[in-house]
Design a protein around this motif. Sequence first.
Motif, PDB file in Angstrom:
ATOM      1  N   ASN A   1       0.853  -1.185   0.000  1.00  0.00           N
ATOM      2  CA  ASN A   1       0.000   0.000   0.000  1.00  0.00           C
ATOM      3  C   ASN A   1       0.889   1.235   0.000  1.00  0.00           C
ATOM      4  OD1 ASN A   1      -1.869   2.053   0.526  1.00  0.00           O
ATOM      5  ND2 ASN A   1      -3.155   0.691   1.740  1.00  0.00           N
ATOM      6  N   HIS A   2       0.857   1.978  -1.088  1.00  0.00           N
ATOM      7  CA  HIS A   2       1.735   3.149  -1.232  1.00  0.00           C
ATOM      8  C   HIS A   2       0.981   4.477  -1.060  1.00  0.00           C
ATOM      9  CE1 HIS A   2       4.943   0.501  -2.606  1.00  0.00           C
ATOM     10  NE2 HIS A   2       4.105  -0.035  -3.476  1.00  0.00           N
ATOM     11  N   MET A   3      -0.229   4.416  -0.523  1.00  0.00           N
ATOM     12  CA  MET A   3      -1.045   5.625  -0.449  1.00  0.00           C
ATOM     13  C   MET A   3      -0.703   6.499   0.761  1.00  0.00           C
ATOM     14  SD  MET A   3      -4.712   4.047   0.807  1.00  0.00           S
ATOM     15  CE  MET A   3      -5.476   5.661   0.889  1.00  0.00           C
ATOM     16  N   PHE A   4       0.132   6.014   1.673  1.00  0.00           N
ATOM     17  CA  PHE A   4       0.418   6.757   2.890  1.00  0.00           C
ATOM     18  C   PHE A   4       1.822   7.355   2.840  1.00  0.00           C
ATOM     19  CE2 PHE A   4      -2.743   3.581   4.076  1.00  0.00           C
ATOM     20  CZ  PHE A   4      -3.693   4.376   4.697  1.00  0.00           C
ATOM     21  N   ASP A   5       1.899   8.631   3.189  1.00  0.00           N
ATOM     22  CA  ASP A   5       3.169   9.342   3.277  1.00  0.00           C
ATOM     23  C   ASP A   5       3.676   9.229   4.715  1.00  0.00           C
ATOM     24  OD1 ASP A   5       5.339  11.036   2.855  1.00  0.00           O
ATOM     25  OD2 ASP A   5       4.152  12.815   3.369  1.00  0.00           O
ATOM     26  N   ILE A   6       4.792   8.544   4.904  1.00  0.00           N
ATOM     27  CA  ILE A   6       5.328   8.336   6.248  1.00  0.00           C
ATOM     28  C   ILE A   6       6.371   9.402   6.554  1.00  0.00           C
ATOM     29  CG2 ILE A   6       6.327   6.676   7.839  1.00  0.00           C
ATOM     30  CD1 ILE A   6       3.700   5.777   6.529  1.00  0.00           C
ATOM     31  N   GLN A   7       6.220  10.049   7.707  1.00  0.00           N
ATOM     32  CA  GLN A   7       7.151  11.085   8.137  1.00  0.00           C
ATOM     33  C   GLN A   7       7.656  10.755   9.548  1.00  0.00           C
ATOM     34  OE1 GLN A   7       5.764  15.211   7.216  1.00  0.00           O
ATOM     35  NE2 GLN A   7       3.876  14.190   6.560  1.00  0.00           N
ATOM     36  N   THR A   8       8.665  11.478   9.976  1.00  0.00           N
ATOM     37  CA  THR A   8       9.179  11.306  11.339  1.00  0.00           C
ATOM     38  C   THR A   8       9.241  12.665  12.030  1.00  0.00           C
ATOM     39  OG1 THR A   8      11.490  11.511  10.646  1.00  0.00           O
ATOM     40  CG2 THR A   8      10.549   9.286  10.703  1.00  0.00           C
ATOM     41  N   ARG A   9       9.260  12.630  13.331  1.00  0.00           N
ATOM     42  CA  ARG A   9       9.383  13.850  14.129  1.00  0.00           C
ATOM     43  C   ARG A   9       9.856  13.475  15.526  1.00  0.00           C
ATOM     44  NH1 ARG A   9       2.878  14.668  14.009  1.00  0.00           N
ATOM     45  NH2 ARG A   9       2.306  12.925  15.369  1.00  0.00           N
ATOM     46  N   THR A  10      10.350  14.474  16.232  1.00  0.00           N
ATOM     47  CA  THR A  10      10.711  14.305  17.636  1.00  0.00           C
ATOM     48  C   THR A  10       9.656  15.002  18.475  1.00  0.00           C
ATOM     49  OG1 THR A  10      13.077  14.180  17.154  1.00  0.00           O
ATOM     50  CG2 THR A  10      12.434  14.746  19.399  1.00  0.00           C
ATOM     51  N   VAL A  11       9.034  14.258  19.347  1.00  0.00           N
ATOM     52  CA  VAL A  11       7.978  14.796  20.193  1.00  0.00           C
ATOM     53  C   VAL A  11       8.590  15.192  21.532  1.00  0.00           C
ATOM     54  CG1 VAL A  11       5.765  14.336  21.295  1.00  0.00           C
ATOM     55  CG2 VAL A  11       6.290  13.306  19.069  1.00  0.00           C
ATOM     56  N   PRO A  12       8.492  16.467  21.933  1.00  0.00           N
ATOM     57  CA  PRO A  12       9.112  16.888  23.197  1.00  0.00           C
ATOM     58  C   PRO A  12       8.385  16.299  24.399  1.00  0.00           C
ATOM     59  CG  PRO A  12       7.813  18.670  22.257  1.00  0.00           C
ATOM     60  CD  PRO A  12       7.829  17.580  21.219  1.00  0.00           C
ATOM     61  N   ALA A  13       9.089  16.248  25.517  1.00  0.00           N
ATOM     62  CA  ALA A  13       8.471  15.797  26.761  1.00  0.00           C
ATOM     63  C   ALA A  13       7.293  16.696  27.110  1.00  0.00           C
ATOM     64  CB  ALA A  13       9.499  15.798  27.887  1.00  0.00           C
ATOM     65  N   ALA A  14       6.273  16.099  27.699  1.00  0.00           N
ATOM     66  CA  ALA A  14       5.077  16.880  28.016  1.00  0.00           C
ATOM     67  C   ALA A  14       4.408  16.317  29.263  1.00  0.00           C
ATOM     68  CB  ALA A  14       4.100  16.838  26.846  1.00  0.00           C
ATOM     69  N   LYS A  15       3.803  17.230  30.009  1.00  0.00           N
ATOM     70  CA  LYS A  15       2.970  16.801  31.130  1.00  0.00           C
ATOM     71  C   LYS A  15       1.587  16.506  30.580  1.00  0.00           C
ATOM     72  CE  LYS A  15       1.911  19.854  34.314  1.00  0.00           C
ATOM     73  NZ  LYS A  15       1.941  20.682  35.553  1.00  0.00           N
ATOM     74  N   ILE A  16       1.058  15.345  30.895  1.00  0.00           N
ATOM     75  CA  ILE A  16      -0.235  14.963  30.342  1.00  0.00           C
ATOM     76  C   ILE A  16      -1.167  14.518  31.462  1.00  0.00           C
ATOM     77  CG2 ILE A  16       0.712  14.292  28.101  1.00  0.00           C
ATOM     78  CD1 ILE A  16       0.520  11.379  28.971  1.00  0.00           C
ATOM     79  N   ILE A  17      -2.459  14.757  31.243  1.00  0.00           N
ATOM     80  CA  ILE A  17      -3.496  14.241  32.121  1.00  0.00           C
ATOM     81  C   ILE A  17      -4.209  13.150  31.352  1.00  0.00           C
ATOM     82  CG2 ILE A  17      -5.142  16.034  31.425  1.00  0.00           C
ATOM     83  CD1 ILE A  17      -6.263  15.870  34.320  1.00  0.00           C
ATOM     84  N   THR A  18      -4.433  12.013  31.997  1.00  0.00           N
ATOM     85  CA  THR A  18      -4.926  10.846  31.265  1.00  0.00           C
ATOM     86  C   THR A  18      -6.064  10.153  32.004  1.00  0.00           C
ATOM     87  OG1 THR A  18      -3.609   9.041  32.230  1.00  0.00           O
ATOM     88  CG2 THR A  18      -2.492  10.480  30.663  1.00  0.00           C
ATOM     89  N   ILE A  19      -6.840   9.404  31.229  1.00  0.00           N
ATOM     90  CA  ILE A  19      -7.806   8.430  31.760  1.00  0.00           C
ATOM     91  C   ILE A  19      -7.515   7.122  31.053  1.00  0.00           C
ATOM     92  CG2 ILE A  19     -10.222   7.742  31.925  1.00  0.00           C
ATOM     93  CD1 ILE A  19     -10.983  10.681  32.033  1.00  0.00           C
ATOM     94  N   GLN A  20      -7.248   6.082  31.836  1.00  0.00           N
ATOM     95  CA  GLN A  20      -6.908   4.782  31.258  1.00  0.00           C
ATOM     96  C   GLN A  20      -7.953   3.750  31.678  1.00  0.00           C
ATOM     97  OE1 GLN A  20      -2.747   3.492  31.081  1.00  0.00           O
ATOM     98  NE2 GLN A  20      -3.343   1.558  32.002  1.00  0.00           N
ATOM     99  N   GLN A  21      -8.297   2.907  30.721  1.00  0.00           N
ATOM    100  CA  GLN A  21      -9.333   1.917  31.013  1.00  0.00           C
ATOM    101  C   GLN A  21      -9.178   0.731  30.076  1.00  0.00           C
ATOM    102  OE1 GLN A  21     -13.342   3.475  31.757  1.00  0.00           O
ATOM    103  NE2 GLN A  21     -14.166   1.881  30.418  1.00  0.00           N
ATOM    104  N   ARG A  22      -9.587  -0.429  30.566  1.00  0.00           N
ATOM    105  CA  ARG A  22      -9.674  -1.604  29.696  1.00  0.00           C
ATOM    106  C   ARG A  22     -11.011  -1.548  28.964  1.00  0.00           C
ATOM    107  NH1 ARG A  22      -5.944  -5.290  29.680  1.00  0.00           N
ATOM    108  NH2 ARG A  22      -4.329  -5.306  31.301  1.00  0.00           N
ATOM    109  N   VAL A  23     -10.960  -1.684  27.642  1.00  0.00           N
ATOM    110  CA  VAL A  23     -12.175  -1.514  26.861  1.00  0.00           C
ATOM    111  C   VAL A  23     -12.081  -2.365  25.600  1.00  0.00           C
ATOM    112  CG1 VAL A  23     -11.218   0.537  25.731  1.00  0.00           C
ATOM    113  CG2 VAL A  23     -13.681   0.201  25.756  1.00  0.00           C
ATOM    114  N   TYR A  24     -13.189  -2.997  25.243  1.00  0.00           N
ATOM    115  CA  TYR A  24     -13.256  -3.787  24.017  1.00  0.00           C
ATOM    116  C   TYR A  24     -13.621  -2.889  22.841  1.00  0.00           C
ATOM    117  CZ  TYR A  24     -13.049  -7.942  26.962  1.00  0.00           C
ATOM    118  OH  TYR A  24     -12.651  -8.902  27.867  1.00  0.00           O
ATOM    119  N   ALA A  25     -13.435  -3.422  21.632  1.00  0.00           N
ATOM    120  CA  ALA A  25     -13.585  -2.617  20.418  1.00  0.00           C
ATOM    121  C   ALA A  25     -14.965  -1.979  20.310  1.00  0.00           C
ATOM    122  CB  ALA A  25     -13.306  -3.478  19.183  1.00  0.00           C
ATOM    123  N   SER A  26     -16.007  -2.711  20.678  1.00  0.00           N
ATOM    124  CA  SER A  26     -17.364  -2.183  20.529  1.00  0.00           C
ATOM    125  C   SER A  26     -17.614  -0.961  21.407  1.00  0.00           C
ATOM    126  CB  SER A  26     -18.388  -3.273  20.853  1.00  0.00           C
ATOM    127  OG  SER A  26     -18.198  -3.761  22.171  1.00  0.00           O
TER     128      SER A  26
END
Length: 274
Positions: free
Chosen positions: A117-142
């Motif tokens: 599949n050649h339709m996607f343009d792949i790029q790279t970057r460096t993501v700086p460190a960041a403070k993040i607020i998150t919610i994590q949970q186990r969840v099925y696809a549906s």
Amino acid sequence: MNETRADLLTISAFARNTRLSQKALRLYDAMGLLIPVFVDPQSGYRYYHASQFEAAHLIGLLRQLEMPLNRIFEVLQASEDQRATLVRSYWREVEQDARQKKELVQYLSDYLEKKENHMFDIQTRTVPAAKIITIQQRVYASDLPAFIGEAFGRIMPHLEASDAPITAAPFVIYHGTVNQDSDGPVEVCVPFMGPVEPLEGMNIRIEPEHPEAFTTITKGQCVFPEILKAYDAVSLWLREQGRMCSMLSSREVYFANWDEAGPDDLVCDIAFPY
């Protein structure tokens, strides 16, 4: 019981008249779908009445559509003018599921035949460190779309109320496989700055600086199974570059307003840290 014993039909007679098995009738009784009008307290024998033929016929027809019993219960509980609407709504869901499975078959065929599949343009970057607020949970696809929406719906107002500006695009990390059998977990993340007291179920941590490969996709491409092609494209590119990556660290970065975007608008990066 208003009917006399002479008016009643044994479960075997009722089964013959309705073309439903006795096993099915016992199940429908247990589910509250079709309850006998009388159960002999001594023998436990079930008795039905001819007035229940119509309900039995309807249940049989709905089961021919492979409608789940809980949905059949909803139909039976609805008023007569609502029942057809509920059946049509169920069938729209079946057709949508069939279309999705058809697309998944095509995806699997291409995957197994190793079609590139050649339709996607792949790029790279460096993501700086960041403070993040998150919610994590186990969840099925549906349940995944609802969880992501609800998590962002909790985090965003809390940051606004805390006067804590968002510093980068929100993203979702998949710490494990999410499908019908596996439940992740999934972590919804929002980078921010400033003091914030997390609410129950929220966590604050530092996401370390890291390089990542990514491709940008439209809102239309975010639909399963189309989105799998983007994941495959990025992971294949990394392998070809000799880079180590894992699906367990993959993420979706949402940089556009999802509600306002059209199907052809770019809204999301599929990214792999490496």
